[in-house]
Design a protein around this motif. Structure first.
Motif, short mmCIF file in Angstrom:
data_model
loop_
_atom_site.label_atom_id
_atom_site.label_comp_id
_atom_site.label_asym_id
_atom_site.label_seq_id
_atom_site.Cartn_x
_atom_site.Cartn_y
_atom_site.Cartn_z
N ALA A 152 0.83 -1.20 0.00
CA ALA A 152 0.00 0.00 0.00
C ALA A 152 0.86 1.25 0.00
N ALA A 153 1.91 1.26 0.82
CA ALA A 153 2.79 2.43 0.87
C ALA A 153 3.41 2.69 -0.51
N HIS A 154 3.79 1.64 -1.20
CA HIS A 154 4.38 1.80 -2.53
C HIS A 154 3.35 2.35 -3.53
N VAL A 155 2.17 1.77 -3.55
CA VAL A 155 1.13 2.23 -4.48
C VAL A 155 0.74 3.67 -4.18
N ILE A 156 0.55 4.00 -2.91
CA ILE A 156 0.17 5.36 -2.54
C ILE A 156 1.27 6.35 -2.95
N GLY A 157 2.52 5.95 -2.78
CA GLY A 157 3.62 6.80 -3.24
C GLY A 157 3.57 7.06 -4.73
N GLU A 158 3.28 6.01 -5.49
CA GLU A 158 3.15 6.17 -6.94
C GLU A 158 1.97 7.07 -7.30
N LEU A 159 0.85 6.85 -6.65
CA LEU A 159 -0.34 7.65 -6.95
C LEU A 159 -0.15 9.11 -6.56
N SER A 160 0.51 9.37 -5.43
CA SER A 160 0.70 10.74 -5.01
C SER A 160 1.72 11.47 -5.89
N SER A 161 2.66 10.72 -6.49
CA SER A 161 3.62 11.38 -7.38
C SER A 161 2.95 11.83 -8.67
N LEU A 162 1.82 11.22 -9.01
CA LEU A 162 1.07 11.64 -10.19
C LEU A 162 0.33 12.94 -9.94
N ASP A 163 -0.01 13.21 -8.65
CA ASP A 163 -0.74 14.43 -8.31
C ASP A 163 0.16 15.66 -8.41
#
Length: 164
Positions: A152-163
Motif C-alpha cells: 500500500a505504501a508503494h502504491v500510494i507513493g506512486e499515486l501521489s507522485s502523479l498528483d
C-alpha cells in the motif's frame, strides 16, 4: 520539540458484517485501525455496513470522494450468497491490481487462514485511492495487513507522485 513521524497516508476502514451493523461488538475494525496506525497511517475512522451491495458500494465511494489514500474493507469476501463485497468493489474500481489480491490470498493460505486463501477479495485503484478487500477473520486481517502495508505504501507513493 517533538517531531511526528511522517504519515503514510489517510485511511478509512469499512467493516462489512450484518451482526456488527445491527449492534454487535466490532471485532475487526479496531484491529485494522491499530495495524494501520502502527504502519504510519492516519485512520479517519471505521464505517460499519451490512452485507448489502449498495451499502458497501456507497461506503467505498464515499471514502474515495473523501480523498483518503487507502480504503481497507473487511468481510463479505467469501463464497456465501451474502458475501457481496468484491462485487460492490468491482463497480468502484478504475483498475484492478491483481498482484495485491493474489499476494493476500497466497500469504493467507501460507499462514493457515482458509478465509484469506479462499477470499474473492479485490484490490485496485479508484481515482487516487487504493481500495483493498480483506477476509473478515482476525487471522486473515493480521496476516493480510502484514502483507498489505508495504504494498500500500508503494502504491500510494506512486499515486501521489502523479498528483504533483
Amino acid at each position: 520539540m517533538n517531531m511526528d513521524a511522517p504519515v503514510a497516508g489517510r485511511a478509512l476502514v469499512v467493516v462489512v458484517d450484518d451482526r456488527t451493523a445491527h449492534g454487535e461488538a466490532d471485532q475487526t475494525g479496531p484491529l485494522v485501525t491499530e495495524l494501520l496506525t502502527e504502519a504510519g497511517f492516519l485512520v479517519d475512522g471505521v464505517v460499519v455496513v451490512s452485507n448489502d451491495e449498495v451499502d458497501v458500494r456507497n461506503a467505498l465511494n464515499t471514502a474515495v470522494i473523501g480523498g483518503v489514500d487507502l480504503v481497507v474493507s473487511v468481510g463479505g469476501t467469501g463464497t456465501s450468497p451474502r458475501d457481496v463485497t468484491p462485487d460492490a468493489t468491482a463497480e468502484v474500481l478504475d483498475r484492478e491490481l491483481l498482484g495485491i489480491s493474489e499476494a493476500l490470498r497466497s500469504s493467507g493460505l501460507a499462514a493457515g487462514s482458509l478465509d484469506a486463501g479462499l477470499s474473492r477479495g479485490l484490490a485496485g485503484v479508484s481515482g487516487s485511492t487504493l481500495v483493498v478487500n480483506l477476509a473478515g477473520s482476525r487471522a486473515a486481517v493480521r496476516d493480510g495487513m502484514a502483507t498489505l502495508t508495504p504494498l500500500a505504501a508503494h502504491v500510494i507513493g506512486e499515486l501521489s507522485s502523479l498528483d504533483g
